[in-house]
Scaffold this active site. Structure first.
Site, PDB file in Angstrom:
ATOM      1  N   CYS A  95     -76.552  56.894 -34.945  1.00 15.46           N
ATOM      2  CA  CYS A  95     -77.896  57.233 -35.410  1.00 15.46           C
ATOM      3  C   CYS A  95     -78.779  55.993 -35.518  1.00 15.46           C
ATOM      4  O   CYS A  95     -79.910  56.072 -35.957  1.00 15.46           O
ATOM      5  CB  CYS A  95     -77.846  57.977 -36.740  1.00 15.46           C
TER       6      CYS A  95
ATOM      7  N   ARG B 205     -78.109  61.934 -45.040  1.00 12.90           N
ATOM      8  CA  ARG B 205     -77.531  60.680 -45.532  1.00 12.90           C
ATOM      9  C   ARG B 205     -77.883  60.527 -47.003  1.00 12.90           C
ATOM     10  O   ARG B 205     -79.052  60.695 -47.383  1.00 12.90           O
ATOM     11  CB  ARG B 205     -78.091  59.493 -44.748  1.00 12.90           C
TER      12      ARG B 205
ATOM     13  N   ARG C 153     -82.990  60.722 -43.431  1.00 14.43           N
ATOM     14  CA  ARG C 153     -83.077  59.608 -44.380  1.00 14.43           C
ATOM     15  C   ARG C 153     -83.704  60.148 -45.660  1.00 14.43           C
ATOM     16  O   ARG C 153     -84.870  60.538 -45.659  1.00 14.43           O
ATOM     17  CB  ARG C 153     -83.979  58.500 -43.815  1.00 14.43           C
TER      18      ARG C 153
ATOM     19  N   ARG D 172     -82.653  41.808 -39.842  1.00  7.98           N
ATOM     20  CA  ARG D 172     -83.365  42.735 -38.967  1.00  7.98           C
ATOM     21  C   ARG D 172     -84.878  42.687 -39.153  1.00  7.98           C
ATOM     22  O   ARG D 172     -85.635  43.221 -38.345  1.00  7.98           O
ATOM     23  CB  ARG D 172     -82.842  44.169 -39.144  1.00  7.98           C
TER      24      ARG D 172
ATOM     25  N   GLU E   4     -71.796  50.750 -40.339  1.00 12.76           N
ATOM     26  CA  GLU E   4     -72.885  49.785 -40.182  1.00 12.76           C
ATOM     27  C   GLU E   4     -72.572  48.434 -40.828  1.00 12.76           C
ATOM     28  O   GLU E   4     -73.430  47.560 -40.878  1.00 12.76           O
ATOM     29  CB  GLU E   4     -74.210  50.358 -40.687  1.00 12.76           C
TER      30      GLU E   4
ATOM     31  N   ASN F 276     -78.644  49.642 -36.318  1.00 12.15           N
ATOM     32  CA  ASN F 276     -79.683  48.753 -36.848  1.00 12.15           C
ATOM     33  C   ASN F 276     -79.070  47.746 -37.820  1.00 12.15           C
ATOM     34  O   ASN F 276     -79.266  46.538 -37.709  1.00 12.15           O
ATOM     35  CB  ASN F 276     -80.770  49.551 -37.582  1.00 12.15           C
ATOM     36  N   ASP F 277     -78.317  48.282 -38.776  1.00 12.09           N
ATOM     37  CA  ASP F 277     -77.680  47.381 -39.728  1.00 12.09           C
ATOM     38  C   ASP F 277     -76.457  46.710 -39.131  1.00 12.09           C
ATOM     39  O   ASP F 277     -76.207  45.529 -39.376  1.00 12.09           O
ATOM     40  CB  ASP F 277     -77.284  48.133 -41.009  1.00 12.09           C
TER      41      ASP F 277
ATOM     42  N   HIS G  78     -88.679  49.630 -40.962  1.00  9.79           N
ATOM     43  CA  HIS G  78     -89.072  51.029 -41.123  1.00  9.79           C
ATOM     44  C   HIS G  78     -90.426  51.349 -40.527  1.00  9.79           C
ATOM     45  O   HIS G  78     -90.685  52.488 -40.150  1.00  9.79           O
ATOM     46  CB  HIS G  78     -88.924  51.447 -42.587  1.00  9.79           C
TER      47      HIS G  78
HETATM   48  C1  PEP Z   1     -78.901  51.914 -39.182  1.00 10.90           C
HETATM   49  O1  PEP Z   1     -78.703  50.967 -39.953  1.00 10.90           O
HETATM   50  O2  PEP Z   1     -78.638  51.886 -37.956  1.00 10.90           O
HETATM   51  C2  PEP Z   1     -79.493  53.160 -39.691  1.00 10.90           C
HETATM   52  C3  PEP Z   1     -79.592  54.221 -38.934  1.00 10.90           C
HETATM   53  O3  PEP Z   1     -79.937  53.159 -40.971  1.00 10.90           O
HETATM   54  P1  PEP Z   1     -81.309  52.502 -41.478  1.00 10.90           P
HETATM   55  O4  PEP Z   1     -82.079  52.064 -40.258  1.00 10.90           O
HETATM   56  O5  PEP Z   1     -82.010  53.562 -42.252  1.00 10.90           O
HETATM   57  O6  PEP Z   1     -80.838  51.381 -42.323  1.00 10.90           O
HETATM   58 MG    MG Z   2     -78.646  51.286 -42.064  1.00  8.66          MG
END
Ligand code: PEP
Ligand code: MG
Length: 658
Positions: A616, A447, A411, A579, A545, A568-569, A304
């Site tokens: 996203c 979300r 978010r 990650r 994800e 990302n996830d 983050h």
């Molecule tokens: C993701 O996982 O790609 C995502 C957009 O959510 P976050 O990064 O908030 O987990």
């Molecule tokens: Mg995510």
């Protein structure tokens, strides 16, 4: 004299309303007590009052003894019977300070350059180049000397302690006089200032000093005791106050040790922030406009911190591990956030090179501005929505400035993280409505709460988990806590009257999670109807994800209105590579064929079912991948505002080539 009443203050006397109540009580000469369930505490102590855990709709008695007892009871009962007490004045110009909200920080003093290896490699976390003075941010661990005092030292130690408390309070007051705090920060600081002055803390410290403990050890011990009391109260909101008590104790200790507190507030213009680790919320509320770059020992490209840095266009290199210690004494730092390079105390040639690159980047940014209002399309004319990922209303302006065609990911975690208590339905409805209004007629995809994993929040107790990323997070937690989830769903139904709200669920791994959510949405809609509260339906979508969601995508597509791929996830789960762990950063690569084929499978399933497929995750903003994603059938890409104009340029160029 005394009078009883039912407390109508919204959510009870939690931090903010409690500090306001105490302020009011202190305005009277009389001794004032508040009594609940036979337990009486001074109404002039925030700590005691908070520990009494007075909730909305509970009966309490206010007792006053003194010349102005009648007036005191009148005023305090009036306060307790006002649902908006302590909340109405949240937008007032601050009479409270801000630095105190964060644990004390200490900057490492700069030293002369040495002949160590000048270039370090970390994770490229937010693109761009920067060169600037180093701002090292390594909060020290504080330990007491654990020294027994001689009898003749006690008086002096008490004096030293009182002086330290006074200086902490004075610093808080100074900050409040200068600062433009957000309402959330102001509430936090109000509580901290009161805790610093509260005789629950000061009384306990003085008792320990009188017993022969040195002041620093006494403060650490007293803060630990009171923090434990807060942790033990059966109230999520109040449990979070334990951290506040520790933060205040820390400030007092630093004052006793004669150490200056240097918070992120003092970061000079254009400085490169260097830290081993930094909380997402600490960074979010730092003066981001002044930060030239970020370098951290912890974190990865999708942590983050990286996301915040990217959304503010701040170059960042994370995941340096122990190598971060080599920057503790740096005077100047140059970073390349695209390559993950950090140069410590650059020589003349490197400085000149970076100055040139900084200038070239500024020119590129200026050149991209012409794409702000472009509506990019595929070669067949289908519009590709280029939307923004944001986490707070403060980011609306940056997203609009960039030319965002709506919000592809709001978010909601920050909304929950930045307050000292769980946000009410009312305040959530206001926030989602403000978003909807700001971007209408473009869609705003909100979300639902995605906490757990690396994003725990105060106010919800999380179990200790061996593998939090595989644990109780996202939709799993929400379905187990309908008390929290339903408030959010009701707020979303209310905001949906604006016509452009869509809702998506994070971390979905089975269809039942969607059907159970839909049942809750229907329950909420029925309640709102009975209550006569205006509301409307919304499109419900899911984030893709988890590998499970990819594998059931064809069935899932029949249940929802859209997919949004969370790369990302998805990358960490497909590759089984954390990650946040820099050691496996190489594996955490969205371009790995395994991840790309998961994205393709998802797109195929969505396109076949005729639903919108968007993305996203951070990969959505990558110019090298955008043509591939569009080729797969994605029609929405949501990204950090800083990437929007370049993405529009890339899409336009791709269409032109075909
Ligand atoms: C993701 O996982 O790609 C995502 C957009 O959510 P976050 O990064 O908030 O987990
Ligand atoms: Mg995510």
């Amino acid at each position: 004299m005394e009078r009883s009443t039912i407390v109508r203050v919204h959510e009870g006397l939690h931090a903010r309303p409690a500090t306001r109540f105490v302020k009011l009580a202190k305005g009277f000469e009389s001794d004032v007590e508040i009594v609940k369930d036979g337990k009486a505490v001074s109404a002039k102590s925030s700590v005691k009052l908070m520990l009494l855990a007075v909730k909305e709709n509970q009966e309490v008695t206010v007792r006053a003894n003194g010349a102005d007892a009648i007036e005191a009871i009148e005023a305090l009962i009036g306060y307790l019977e006002n649902p908006r007490a302590g909340l109405d004045d949240e937008n007032e110009a601050g009479d409270e300070g801000s630095e105190a909200a964060a644990p004390a920080r200490k900057a490492t003093p700069a030293a002369a350059p040495t002949d160590r290896t000048p270039e370090l490699q970390g994770v490229a976390a937010s693109e761009g180049v920067a060169i600037g003075p180093a701002f090292a941010h390594f909060p020290p661990e504080i330990e007491g000397p654990d020294r027994r005092l001689q009898a003749d030292e006690i008086e002096g130690e008490l004096k030293r302690f009182r002086g330290a408390v006074a200086s902490v309070q004075a610093r808080m007051d100074r900050t409040l006089a200068e600062n433009n705090l957000s309402a959330g920060d102001r509430g936090i600081v109000a509580a901290l200032r009161d805790i610093a002055a509260d005789d629950s803390l000061t009384g306990e410290v003085e008792r320990l000093i009188q017993g022969g403990e040195d002041a620093v050890s006494a403060v650490i011990a007293a803060a630990a005791t009171i923090a434990a009391d807060f942790s033990a109260v059966d109230d999520h909101y109040l449990n979070a106050r334990a951290d506040d008590v520790h933060a205040v104790g820390r400030q007092v200790c630093l004052a006793l040790l004669g150490q200056d507190e240097v918070s992120l507030e003092t970061i000079p213009q254009g400085a490169i922030l260097i830290a081993d680790d930094i909380g997402a919320w600490d960074l979010a509320r730092a003066p981001l406009k002044r930060i030239g770059g970020v370098v951290c020992g912890h974190g990865g490209a999708t942590s983050h911190i990286a996301i915040i840095a990217r959304s503010h266009g701040i170059p960042a290199v994370l995941g340096l591990g122990d190598k971060i210690n080599e920057l503790r004494t740096a005077r100047e730092v140059a970073i390349d956030g695209s390559a993950g390079h950090v140069i410590v105390d650059p020589d003349e040639a490197a400085r000149a090179d970076f100055a040139r690159r900084v200038e070239a980047a500024a020119q590129e940014r200026a050149g991209l501005k012409v794409f702000k209002n472009v509506t990019p399309t595929r070669a067949d004319g289908t519009v590709i929505e280029v939307a923004a990922n944001i986490g707070s209303l403060e980011e609306i302006e940056a997203a609009q400035e960039a030319g965002a065609m709506g919000v592809g990911l709001f978010r909601t975690e920050l909304l929950f993280m930045r307050h000292m208590h769980l946000p009410s339905e009312e305040m959530q409805a206001e926030t989602y409505s403000a978003l909807a209004r700001a971007f209408a007629p473009h869609p705003v995809i909100v979300r639902t709460l995605d906490i757990g994993g690396d994003k725990p929040i105060a106010g919800i107790e999380f179990p200790d988990e061996e593998n939090p990323f595989l644990g109780w997070r996202g939709i799993r937690m929400c379905l187990d806590r309908p008390d929290i989830f339903k408030k959010q769903l009701r707020a979303l139904l209310r905001a949906a009257v604006h016509g452009n709200i869509k809702v998506m669920l994070p971390m979905v791994s089975e269809i039942a999670e969607v059907t159970r959510t839909r049942a809750l949405v229907e329950e909420c809609a029925a309640e709102l109807k009975t209550e006569g509260v205006p509301h409307a339906g919304f499109d419900l979508g899911v984030m893709i994800e988890t590998p499970a969601a990819v594998l059931i995508a064809p069935a899932l597509a029949k249940e929802v209105a859209f997919f949004s791929i969370g790369t990302n996830d998805l990358t960490q789960y497909i590759m089984a590579a954390d990650r946040l762990n820099p050691t496996v950063a190489k594996l955490n690569d969205v371009t790995n064929p395994a991840v790309m084929s998961a994205i393709e499978l998802t797109a195929k399933a969505g396109v076949a079912a005729g639903i919108m497929v968007g993305m996203c995750g951070e990969a959505a903003g990558r110019p090298d991948l955008i043509p591939i994603f569009i080729g797969m059938g994605l029609t929405e890409l949501s990204m950090s505002p800083a990437s929007i104009q370049r993405a529009k340029k890339t899409i336009a160029a791709t269409a032109a080539e075909q």
